[in-house]
Design an enzyme around this catalytic site. Sequence first.
Site: not given
Length: 311
Positions: A97, A143, A169, A192, A194, A223, A225, A305, A307
């Site tokens: 979200q 990070d 997707d 994809k 939805r 799920t 799916g 580091s 990275s």
Amino acid sequence: MDNDFKVFAGNSNIELAKKVCDYIGIKLGDIEVGRFEDGEIKVIINENVRGKNVYVIQSTPPPSDNYLELFIILDALRRASTEAICAITPYYGYGRQDRKTRGREPISAKLMANLIVASGATRFIAVDLHAGQIQGFFDIPSDNLSAIPLFADYFISKNISDVVVVSPDVGGVARANSLASRLRAPIVIFAKRREKPDEIARMDLVGEVKGKNAIIIDDGIYTGGTLINATKILIEKGAKKVYAAATHGIFCNHSLKKLNDSPLEEIVITDTLKIKDNDNFEKLKIISVAPLIGEAIKRVQEHSSISELFK
Ligand code: R5P
């Protein structure tokens, strides 16, 4: 390495926290995260943390008590005069979200970031956030570690020929590219759509998979799916074998059983989340992110580091 630090964990994935500590060569910090008689969360830190750097490992899948445990642990540590507090959520809940897709929706991923910082975190580490931009929800150093190099090493060790990497997707293309470049393989993409959360209206494949061994790479399996639909289409389009790799195995609605019974060759995940009864699923392979998180902690302590870990 500066040894003046401690690692604590909530209840969501203590096994992973212990493995992280084993990797670093320290003992997991002594903390009690229990419940009062009425069910509210009770936290007691049983050792001195004054002036120390502390790390709290807590994945935050449902139930939301996992988040509340994290907030309350952070609060306890802040009030115990620690020097710095790093919240580590191997799985960052509510990450999907991350924007408003229509009016009057929350941006829960931002709200959780606000609450983590408000509870006392001064640094944040996660593994494969749903979207890299979530790092920007934190106005503290953050990070986003990646399990892709671990998946790449695993698939290289299997010596699979004619590989094509599949993004399920459009949002996953960067992730697929990252794996494909390590495996020196091409990518194909699904578009994809939805119309409702957790339901797929349609998936269209862009690219050629005939005669190839496909590896679908995703951040999480919920799920199932996405994987079930993608596998079916890939086989219809002539793929020889289909593998799935995803960092986080959330597996709602018995989806692990459905995937284990599907034509997928193998389902490769990490241990960011605890998987119950994982011995019952012969297609499931779990790779540990403990060395990745342990190394990140060591590097924060050494001021070196992080990275480098993405290479
Ligand atoms: C989507 O944006 C994610 O990257 C995953 O592909 C998706 O959330 C998987 O969900 P499910 O297993 O429910 O299809």
